[in-house]
Write a protein that holds these residues in place. Structure first.
Motif, mmCIF file in Angstrom:
data_model
loop_
_atom_site.group_PDB
_atom_site.id
_atom_site.type_symbol
_atom_site.label_atom_id
_atom_site.label_comp_id
_atom_site.label_asym_id
_atom_site.label_seq_id
_atom_site.Cartn_x
_atom_site.Cartn_y
_atom_site.Cartn_z
ATOM 1 N N LEU A 94 18.589 -18.112 11.041
ATOM 2 C CA LEU A 94 17.473 -18.006 10.101
ATOM 3 C C LEU A 94 17.601 -16.796 9.194
ATOM 4 C CD1 LEU A 94 14.521 -18.759 12.558
ATOM 5 C CD2 LEU A 94 15.615 -20.361 10.974
ATOM 6 N N ALA A 95 18.160 -15.722 9.712
ATOM 7 C CA ALA A 95 18.199 -14.440 8.997
ATOM 8 C C ALA A 95 19.610 -13.866 9.062
ATOM 9 C CB ALA A 95 17.197 -13.462 9.606
ATOM 10 N N PRO A 96 20.468 -14.221 8.120
ATOM 11 C CA PRO A 96 21.844 -13.746 8.157
ATOM 12 C C PRO A 96 22.044 -12.333 7.637
ATOM 13 C CG PRO A 96 21.548 -15.219 6.308
ATOM 14 C CD PRO A 96 20.256 -15.227 7.068
ATOM 15 N N LEU A 97 20.967 -11.690 7.164
ATOM 16 C CA LEU A 97 21.070 -10.324 6.664
ATOM 17 C C LEU A 97 19.873 -9.525 7.144
ATOM 18 C CD1 LEU A 97 22.190 -8.038 4.843
ATOM 19 C CD2 LEU A 97 20.938 -9.087 2.932
ATOM 20 N N ALA A 98 20.132 -8.359 7.729
ATOM 21 C CA ALA A 98 19.082 -7.433 8.157
ATOM 22 C C ALA A 98 19.301 -6.093 7.476
ATOM 23 C CB ALA A 98 19.087 -7.254 9.672
ATOM 24 N N ILE A 99 18.206 -5.496 7.010
ATOM 25 C CA ILE A 99 18.235 -4.157 6.418
ATOM 26 C C ILE A 99 17.286 -3.278 7.215
ATOM 27 C CG2 ILE A 99 17.807 -2.768 4.362
ATOM 28 C CD1 ILE A 99 18.259 -5.284 2.678
ATOM 29 N N ARG A 133 13.028 4.438 -2.426
ATOM 30 C CA ARG A 133 14.280 4.635 -3.168
ATOM 31 C C ARG A 133 15.431 3.874 -2.516
ATOM 32 N NH1 ARG A 133 14.015 11.245 -4.010
ATOM 33 N NH2 ARG A 133 11.776 11.323 -4.488
ATOM 34 N N GLN A 134 15.479 3.901 -1.198
ATOM 35 C CA GLN A 134 16.584 3.249 -0.494
ATOM 36 C C GLN A 134 16.545 1.735 -0.670
ATOM 37 O OE1 GLN A 134 15.862 4.939 3.373
ATOM 38 N NE2 GLN A 134 16.776 6.902 2.826
ATOM 39 N N LEU A 135 15.347 1.144 -0.574
ATOM 40 C CA LEU A 135 15.246 -0.304 -0.778
ATOM 41 C C LEU A 135 15.582 -0.666 -2.220
ATOM 42 C CD1 LEU A 135 14.558 -3.100 0.327
ATOM 43 C CD2 LEU A 135 12.158 -2.663 -0.298
ATOM 44 N N ALA A 136 15.052 0.082 -3.175
ATOM 45 C CA ALA A 136 15.330 -0.196 -4.587
ATOM 46 C C ALA A 136 16.827 -0.051 -4.893
ATOM 47 C CB ALA A 136 14.506 0.732 -5.470
ATOM 48 N N GLY A 160 0.791 -1.225 0.000
ATOM 49 C CA GLY A 160 0.000 0.000 0.000
ATOM 50 C C GLY A 160 0.820 1.269 0.000
ATOM 51 N N ASN A 161 2.039 1.200 0.511
ATOM 52 C CA ASN A 161 2.893 2.383 0.557
ATOM 53 C C ASN A 161 3.980 2.385 -0.517
ATOM 54 O OD1 ASN A 161 1.979 4.074 2.921
ATOM 55 N ND2 ASN A 161 2.236 2.094 3.940
ATOM 56 N N GLY A 162 3.787 1.594 -1.559
ATOM 57 C CA GLY A 162 4.650 1.682 -2.734
ATOM 58 C C GLY A 162 5.944 0.910 -2.676
ATOM 59 N N MET A 163 6.170 0.144 -1.593
ATOM 60 C CA MET A 163 7.426 -0.583 -1.494
ATOM 61 C C MET A 163 7.483 -1.741 -2.487
ATOM 62 S SD MET A 163 8.934 1.207 0.803
ATOM 63 C CE MET A 163 10.352 0.253 1.316
ATOM 64 N N LEU A 164 6.356 -2.390 -2.696
ATOM 65 C CA LEU A 164 6.332 -3.493 -3.658
ATOM 66 C C LEU A 164 6.609 -2.990 -5.072
ATOM 67 C CD1 LEU A 164 5.877 -6.521 -4.101
ATOM 68 C CD2 LEU A 164 3.436 -6.026 -4.371
ATOM 69 N N ASP A 165 5.993 -1.891 -5.450
ATOM 70 C CA ASP A 165 6.249 -1.324 -6.771
ATOM 71 C C ASP A 165 7.716 -0.934 -6.936
ATOM 72 O OD1 ASP A 165 3.705 -1.633 -7.755
ATOM 73 O OD2 ASP A 165 3.042 0.380 -7.185
ATOM 74 N N ALA A 166 8.344 -0.498 -5.842
ATOM 75 C CA ALA A 166 9.733 -0.051 -5.907
ATOM 76 C C ALA A 166 10.681 -1.184 -6.277
ATOM 77 C CB ALA A 166 10.153 0.576 -4.579
ATOM 78 N N ILE A 167 10.300 -2.426 -5.931
ATOM 79 C CA ILE A 167 11.171 -3.575 -6.236
ATOM 80 C C ILE A 167 10.450 -4.589 -7.114
ATOM 81 C CG2 ILE A 167 12.568 -3.295 -4.164
ATOM 82 C CD1 ILE A 167 10.924 -5.699 -2.995
ATOM 83 N N ARG A 168 9.415 -4.161 -7.820
ATOM 84 C CA ARG A 168 8.600 -5.078 -8.607
ATOM 85 C C ARG A 168 9.431 -5.833 -9.648
ATOM 86 N NH1 ARG A 168 3.246 -5.954 -9.328
ATOM 87 N NH2 ARG A 168 2.754 -4.254 -7.886
#
Length: 248
Positions: free
Chosen positions: A134-139, A238-241, A44-52
């Motif tokens: 389980l999670a070797p990388l965190a952002i 932008r940062q995630l992409a 809903g806040n555009g994060m999925l589109d940013a990495i679609r």
């Protein structure tokens, strides 16, 4: 785009929380929302589109979860140590309900990337530090990693200590620290723009936490964006992409 959804019960609590999967294949990204947010917020806040493009290409599959912040860290009417104890129930939900559902969905043991914005950044980093197997990388984007700065009051005990990375990371040592140094990577991103310092404390907390990780030799990266970079979704998109492609 493939989409799946589940309602999973929180251990020791009456609540059922939602996890939503986006994507058909790729490295699983466990996405925590901002404070009080829901599993729907990532889309809903555009994060999925940013990495679609990464999702459509099968490089990453997103597993977005509800928060339980209203009962835990945002319940300012109860003492901080009780909030920290309640947070343990949320951690257990991720560990005992969400991760097995991810395994069921992907048919393989996860090498999760935990990801979050604002308070969700704390959740992402805290979970990875506790369960780097389980999670070797965190952002973490625009996070504050010290729960004692969140309207804290009352006596602070073990529950708060072990829920506070800025408290327990300085005490890490021995074989466990060596294992974290080998296993875990943490990416901390924050801006210098509106709301990154006041009222969130994200800028100073992120910098201070990066120093703690440096002192302990835990692999990490600190990426500070400029004075136009605000504590808000357009910048987190932008940062995630920008960063995610090199990890998937």
């Amino acid at each position: 785009m493939h989409r799946a959804e589940a309602r999973l019960r929180v251990p020791g609590h009456d609540a059922e929380l939602t996890v939503v999967r986006h994507g058909h294949y790729g490295r699983p990204l466990l996405a925590f929302p901002s404070e009080g947010g829901s599993a729907a917020d990532f889309e809903g806040n555009g994060m999925l589109d940013a990495i679609r493009d990464l999702v459509d290409a099968g490089r990453v599959s997103v597993f977005a979860v509800d928060s339980l912040d209203g009962w835990t860290w945002s319940a300012n009417e109860i003492p901080t140590d009780e909030r920290a104890a309640r947070h343990a129930a949320y951690h257990s939900w991720i560990e005992l309900a969400v991760v097995p559902w991810i395994v069921e969905q992907t048919s393989e043991e996860p090498e999760l990337i935990t990801f979050g914005v604002s308070l969700g950044a704390y959740h992402a980093v805290q979970f990875a530090l506790q369960r780097a197997d389980l999670a070797p990388l965190a952002i973490g984007l625009s996070g504050n990693y010290d729960p004692t700065t969140w309207n804290s009051w009352g006596d602070l005990g073990d529950a708060t200590y072990f829920a506070n990375p800025t408290a327990y990371v300085p005490g890490l040592q021995g074989d466990h620290l060596d294992w974290l140094r080998e296993r875990l990577s943490i990416l901390l991103v924050v801006g210098e723009g509106p709301f990154e310092e006041s009222p969130t404390g994200a800028l100073s907390s992120t910098r201070a936490f990066a120093e703690l990780l440096w002192d302990k030799g835990i692999r990490h990266e600190l990426d500070v964006w400029g004075h136009d970079s605000a504590h808000d979704w357009p910048w987190w998109q932008r940062q995630l992409a920008h960063h995610l492609p090199r990890f998937v």
